[in-house]
Every structure is written in structure tokens, then in C-alpha cells.
Design a protein around this motif. Structure first.
Motif, PDB file in Angstrom:
ATOM      1  N   SER A  55       0.849  -1.214   0.224  1.00 45.07           N
ATOM      2  CA  SER A  55      -0.081   0.176  -0.529  1.00 45.07           C
ATOM      3  C   SER A  55       0.538   0.731   0.183  1.00 45.07           C
ATOM      4  O   SER A  55       1.949   0.959   0.914  1.00 45.07           O
ATOM      5  CB  SER A  55      -0.764   0.398   1.264  1.00 45.07           C
ATOM      6  N   PRO A  56       0.129   1.999  -0.389  1.00 46.04           N
ATOM      7  CA  PRO A  56       1.541   2.985  -0.840  1.00 46.04           C
ATOM      8  C   PRO A  56       1.004   4.351   0.342  1.00 46.04           C
ATOM      9  O   PRO A  56       2.387   5.460   0.908  1.00 46.04           O
ATOM     10  CB  PRO A  56       0.513   3.937  -1.335  1.00 46.04           C
ATOM     11  N   LEU A  57       0.744   3.967   1.363  1.00 47.61           N
ATOM     12  CA  LEU A  57       0.044   4.634   2.538  1.00 47.61           C
ATOM     13  C   LEU A  57       1.198   3.928   3.817  1.00 47.61           C
ATOM     14  O   LEU A  57       0.865   4.360   5.083  1.00 47.61           O
ATOM     15  CB  LEU A  57      -1.593   4.064   3.330  1.00 47.61           C
ATOM     16  N   ILE A  58       1.975   2.779   3.209  1.00 43.99           N
ATOM     17  CA  ILE A  58       2.386   2.318   4.641  1.00 43.99           C
ATOM     18  C   ILE A  58       4.174   1.914   4.050  1.00 43.99           C
ATOM     19  O   ILE A  58       4.106   1.429   3.395  1.00 43.99           O
ATOM     20  CB  ILE A  58       1.975   1.542   5.287  1.00 43.99           C
ATOM     21  N   GLY A  59       4.988   1.994   5.310  1.00 40.21           N
ATOM     22  CA  GLY A  59       5.741   1.800   4.705  1.00 40.21           C
ATOM     23  C   GLY A  59       6.519   0.294   4.629  1.00 40.21           C
ATOM     24  O   GLY A  59       5.785  -0.223   5.215  1.00 40.21           O
ATOM     25  N   GLN A  60       7.413  -0.446   3.541  1.00 42.46           N
ATOM     26  CA  GLN A  60       7.821  -1.545   3.146  1.00 42.46           C
ATOM     27  C   GLN A  60       9.391  -1.556   2.684  1.00 42.46           C
ATOM     28  O   GLN A  60       9.530  -1.129   1.888  1.00 42.46           O
ATOM     29  CB  GLN A  60       6.755  -2.559   2.967  1.00 42.46           C
ATOM     30  N   GLY A  61      10.231  -2.546   3.856  1.00 44.11           N
ATOM     31  CA  GLY A  61      11.247  -3.124   3.182  1.00 44.11           C
ATOM     32  C   GLY A  61      11.333  -3.297   1.979  1.00 44.11           C
ATOM     33  O   GLY A  61      10.879  -4.473   0.947  1.00 44.11           O
ATOM     34  N   THR A  75      10.429  -1.654  14.241  1.00 39.22           N
ATOM     35  CA  THR A  75      10.049  -2.003  15.124  1.00 39.22           C
ATOM     36  C   THR A  75      10.467  -3.930  15.095  1.00 39.22           C
ATOM     37  O   THR A  75      12.410  -3.624  14.629  1.00 39.22           O
ATOM     38  CB  THR A  75       8.738  -2.975  13.870  1.00 39.22           C
ATOM     39  N   SER A  76      10.556  -4.391  16.318  1.00 40.49           N
ATOM     40  CA  SER A  76      11.214  -5.372  16.279  1.00 40.49           C
ATOM     41  C   SER A  76      11.784  -6.202  15.226  1.00 40.49           C
ATOM     42  O   SER A  76      12.605  -6.889  14.335  1.00 40.49           O
ATOM     43  CB  SER A  76      10.678  -6.422  17.586  1.00 40.49           C
ATOM     44  N   THR A  77      10.309  -6.867  14.504  1.00 39.10           N
ATOM     45  CA  THR A  77      10.025  -7.263  13.342  1.00 39.10           C
ATOM     46  C   THR A  77      10.179  -6.236  11.918  1.00 39.10           C
ATOM     47  O   THR A  77       9.077  -5.706  12.213  1.00 39.10           O
ATOM     48  CB  THR A  77       9.766  -8.582  12.994  1.00 39.10           C
ATOM     49  N   HIS A  78      11.506  -6.574  11.278  1.00 39.81           N
ATOM     50  CA  HIS A  78      11.244  -5.175  10.495  1.00 39.81           C
ATOM     51  C   HIS A  78      10.204  -4.912   9.593  1.00 39.81           C
ATOM     52  O   HIS A  78       9.487  -5.385   9.204  1.00 39.81           O
ATOM     53  CB  HIS A  78      12.558  -5.098   9.190  1.00 39.81           C
ATOM     54  N   TYR A  79       9.616  -4.064   9.204  1.00 39.02           N
ATOM     55  CA  TYR A  79       8.446  -3.307   8.409  1.00 39.02           C
ATOM     56  C   TYR A  79       7.359  -4.168   8.864  1.00 39.02           C
ATOM     57  O   TYR A  79       6.623  -4.638   8.445  1.00 39.02           O
ATOM     58  CB  TYR A  79       8.403  -3.551   7.467  1.00 39.02           C
ATOM     59  N   ASP A  80       7.092  -4.351  10.513  1.00 38.27           N
ATOM     60  CA  ASP A  80       5.218  -5.818  10.758  1.00 38.27           C
ATOM     61  C   ASP A  80       5.054  -4.747  11.385  1.00 38.27           C
ATOM     62  O   ASP A  80       4.633  -3.565  12.206  1.00 38.27           O
ATOM     63  CB  ASP A  80       6.406  -5.722  12.447  1.00 38.27           C
ATOM     64  N   THR A 123      15.203   6.367  11.816  1.00 41.34           N
ATOM     65  CA  THR A 123      13.327   5.520  11.501  1.00 41.34           C
ATOM     66  C   THR A 123      11.874   7.129  12.069  1.00 41.34           C
ATOM     67  O   THR A 123      12.891   7.868  12.869  1.00 41.34           O
ATOM     68  CB  THR A 123      12.960   4.888  13.380  1.00 41.34           C
ATOM     69  N   SER A 124      10.973   6.208  11.497  1.00 38.15           N
ATOM     70  CA  SER A 124      10.341   8.030  11.716  1.00 38.15           C
ATOM     71  C   SER A 124       9.390   7.496  12.967  1.00 38.15           C
ATOM     72  O   SER A 124       9.698   6.058  13.426  1.00 38.15           O
ATOM     73  CB  SER A 124       9.838   7.756  10.283  1.00 38.15           C
ATOM     74  N   ALA A 125       8.696   8.293  13.222  1.00 39.27           N
ATOM     75  CA  ALA A 125       7.634   8.060  14.383  1.00 39.27           C
ATOM     76  C   ALA A 125       7.153   6.939  14.478  1.00 39.27           C
ATOM     77  O   ALA A 125       6.878   6.630  15.451  1.00 39.27           O
ATOM     78  CB  ALA A 125       7.326   9.259  14.740  1.00 39.27           C
ATOM     79  N   SER A 126       6.039   6.863  13.597  1.00 35.83           N
ATOM     80  CA  SER A 126       5.701   5.502  13.431  1.00 35.83           C
ATOM     81  C   SER A 126       6.507   4.215  12.711  1.00 35.83           C
ATOM     82  O   SER A 126       5.693   2.982  13.659  1.00 35.83           O
ATOM     83  CB  SER A 126       4.184   5.705  12.073  1.00 35.83           C
ATOM     84  N   GLY A 127       7.469   4.400  12.542  1.00 28.98           N
ATOM     85  CA  GLY A 127       8.525   3.669  11.823  1.00 28.98           C
ATOM     86  C   GLY A 127       7.745   2.702  10.850  1.00 28.98           C
ATOM     87  O   GLY A 127       8.635   2.029   9.851  1.00 28.98           O
ATOM     88  N   PHE A 128       6.839   3.753  10.112  1.00 32.96           N
ATOM     89  CA  PHE A 128       6.487   3.172   8.278  1.00 32.96           C
ATOM     90  C   PHE A 128       5.966   4.049   8.226  1.00 32.96           C
ATOM     91  O   PHE A 128       5.478   4.672   7.028  1.00 32.96           O
ATOM     92  CB  PHE A 128       5.428   1.857   8.761  1.00 32.96           C
TER      93      PHE A 128
END
Length: 202
Positions: A55-61, A75-80, A123-128
Motif C-alpha cells: 500500500s502506498p500509505l505504509i512503508g515496507q522493506g 519495529t522488532s521485526t522490520h516493517y511489521d 526511523t520515522s515516528a511510526s516506523g512505517f
């Protein structure tokens, strides 16, 4: 009698407000959203070849040299996406300083002699955060161009076309959506055959 009547009124008000605000209102809003804004209501999920890719609304690796990479995830598991959070580490925190130095060292190997944009190592505040700055995108152009076997000017053109300006010309900063940029790249400049095309880490 007054106490009993007040109790009955309180119970009725609780039942009525629960039904109205806990059932009727959410169902009505959901129905309106699904009717008039179905894509937005469902997270603007994107598909390719019948498969949901993000989704263009949330970051992903993204893995692989052929793709632009997003901001790091806290996040502990990246991009969880089920565990949205920033690092909560202050600017003098030893762990944050060490993490940033390690990321800068890695990125300096990719692009020697070029200052590393801060959003590629924090990282950003949300992590995503789904966006990176135009400077962060420009920093990665050389790697992406080499991996795809094309000229840097061609990749710069794709980045420029995907760069968004300030909202209403006033709010926020220019930005580049990483997922949409990578999809644009695959359409305009497909990776070389056998060139190790990367994939999203989901």
C-alpha cells in the motif's frame, strides 16, 4: 422511587448510546466508506499479477540493489505493520548513535564521498513512513542505475516524475513514495535479466 427511576434512565441511556454509537454509527460509516471510497477504506492495497504487493500509505522493506530503499524500521521485526512504533531513543542515546553510525558506514560504501541524507539512517515516528526525501532518492540513483544497467539520467527522470510537492504548496516537504517509485521503475526501466531483482520484505 427517584433512585429507581434514575437507575432505569441510566440503564436505558447506556443501552441507547451503546446501540447508536457502538453499532449504528460504525456500520453506517463503514457502509458509506465502502460505497463511495472503497479503495481508501480498504487501505489502498495494490496488486500486481493477482498478488497484493503493498500500500502506498505504509512503508515496507525492499531488498536488492535494483530498488530504492525506504527509511529504516524501528519495529522488532522490520516493517511489521502490526507493531507500529518509533525507536523512542533520544538524540544522546548510545544505541541510537551506534545504529546511525553503522547505517552511515554501510551507505558510504554504496556512495563514497556523498553526504548521507538523515532520513536514510533514522526511523520515522511510526516506523512505517512510506516516503523518503528527494535527497534520499537522489543518493540511491547511482546504485539503482548500475543494478538495472541504465544511465543515471534515466533513473533521475523517473524519480523527478514521482516526486510530490508540498501539500497545497504550503504544508510538509517534497517527498517520494518508495513503493510507487519502485513500481514506476519496473515499468519504465526493467532490471537486466538475471540481475538479481529484489523484492519487498513482507
Amino acid at each position: 422511587m427517584n433512585a429507581i427511576r434514575n437507575l432505569v434512565v441510566a440503564i436505558l441511556m447506556t443501552v441507547v448510546t451503546t446501540v447508536l454509537l457502538g453499532l449504528v454509527y460504525p456500520l453506517a460509516i463503514t457502509a458509506l466508506a465502502q460505497t463511495f471510497f472503497p479503495q481508501q477504506a480498504n487501505g489502498q492495497l495494490m496488486e500486481r499479477n493477482g498478488r497484493t504487493i503493498g500500500s502506498p500509505l505504509i512503508g515496507q522493506g525492499f531488498a536488492g540493489a535494483t530498488y530504492f530503499h525506504p527509511r529504516p524500521s524501528a519495529t522488532s521485526t522490520h516493517y511489521d505493520a502490526a507493531n507500529s512504533a518509533g525507536s523512542n531513543l533520544g538524540p544522546t542515546n548510545t544505541r541510537l548513535i551506534e545504529d546511525v553510525r553503522a547505517r552511515v558506514k554501510t551507505l558510504n560504501q554504496e556512495n563514497p564521498g556523498t553526504p548521507v541524507p538523515v532520513d536514510l539512517v533514522t526511523t520515522s515516528a511510526s516506523g512505517f513512513d512510506p516516503h523518503i526525501t528527494p535527497a534520499a532518492a537522489a543518493f540511491q540513483v547511482g546504485r539503482v542505475a548500475r543494478a538495472r544497467g541504465v544511465g543515471e539520467a534515466e533513473v533521475h527522470r523517473v524519480v523527478a516524475a514521482r516526486t510530490e510537492g508540498r501539500t497545497l504548496g504550503l504544508f510538509g516537504e517534497p517527498r517520494v513514495n518508495v513503493l510507487l517509485l519502485n513500481l514506476d521503475l519496473d515499468r519504465a526501466l526493467p532490471p537486466l535479466a538475471g540481475g538479481g531483482q529484489g523484492s519487498a520484505n513482507r
